[in-house]
Design a protein around this motif. Structure first.
Motif: not given
Length: 284
Positions: A29-30, A52-56, A252-256
């Motif tokens: 999903q991320s 989604n990760y770069t957005e964080l 993505a934040g949860v996964n990271l």
């Protein structure tokens, strides 16, 4: 015999699959775009994207999605806040729990059995009914909207179990270990620091990981006592994001955020199992 092994292997495979599936699903999903999340396969990503990760970790400028302005996610700040809160909680819990557990399990003061039972009885009381008195106490201490409030609350929540499990280990540790150190000229505090404490490292790992998990998984308390967006932890920050606009970014934040916790648990897994086993077998 072969049939029994086959059954065990099948059950083990199913257990591993059951445990890894949430990780796989969150990772998939991320890596999706909003379009693929709506129209694509929920269990497969055709065109992986790290947007989604770069957005964080993007700047503070607000992006425009459709006709809605979406504020940037201060994920790096949340991660730093979580690190500070978790490290302080684990350190404070062990600093307070080790002396208390040693006194309770080793010195055995009057009523020590009932003290140990009372520690477990604290977990019978639901934490939700304590929100109002805890909030009033935090306000009177002047710790509202601060990391100190969370550290104090998390330490209070984790300390009874840590004292209980550590005292069970110290209660059955042979006294000859300390007596031999005393014969060699060591003082009681020095014997504890140089002999007893290193021997209890596995139980300390178990207590520390329990405290870490208790604090890292909390959303409700962090969202109640931390109202400033830049003071929030990862769990509170991601939990209050607009799901309709930032769902994939939150995933993505949860996964990271789970990666450091997984690495720590994997690195100390053997010590955790040994510590829990030692405390349980030795009369917890």
């Amino acid at each position: 015999m072969r049939r029994r092994r086959a059954v065990r292997a099948t059950l083990l495979f199913l257990a591993v699959l059951y445990g890894l599936f949430p990780v796989y699903y969150v990772t998939v999903q991320s890596l999706k775009t909003p379009e693929e999340d709506v129209f694509g396969n929920p269990f497969y990503v055709a065109d992986p994207s790290f947007e989604n990760y770069t957005e964080l970790f993007a700047s503070d400028e607000a992006p425009v999605r459709g006709y809605v302005i979406v504020p940037r996610v201060p994920f790096a700040i949340w991660a730093l806040n979580s690190t500070i809160v978790l490290a302080a909680t684990v350190l404070l819990t062990l600093l307070a729990g080790v002396p208390a557990a040693y006194a309770l399990g080793r010195l055995r003061p009057p009523g020590w059995v009932w003290w140990r039972r009372a520690l477990l009885a604290t977990y019978v009381v639901p934490h939700t009914i304590l929100f109002i008195p805890i909030y009033q106490l935090i306000i009177r201490l002047g710790l509202d909207d601060s990391h100190g409030a969370l550290v104090l609350i998390y330490t209070t929540m984790a300390l009874p179990f840590c004292v209980w499990i550590l005292s069970a280990y110290y209660r059955h540790l042979p006294r000859e270990i300390e007596e031999s150190a005393l014969v060699e000229g060591a003082t009681p505090p020095r014997a504890f620091l140089r002999v007893v404490l290193p021997m209890s490292r596995n139980v300390l790992v178990a207590a520390g990981l329990f405290t870490l998990g208790t604090a890292a998984n909390d959303f409700m308390l962090a969202s109640i006592f931390l109202l400033d967006r830049h003071q929030q932890t990862v769990a509170a920050g991601l939990g209050v994001m607009d799901v309709s606009l930032e769902e994939l970014v939150a995933v993505a934040g949860v996964n990271l955020a789970s990666i450091p916790i997984v690495i720590l648990c994997a690195f100390f897994a053997r010590g955790y199992v040994r510590g829990i086993t030692a405390a349980m077998v030795e009369g917890a």
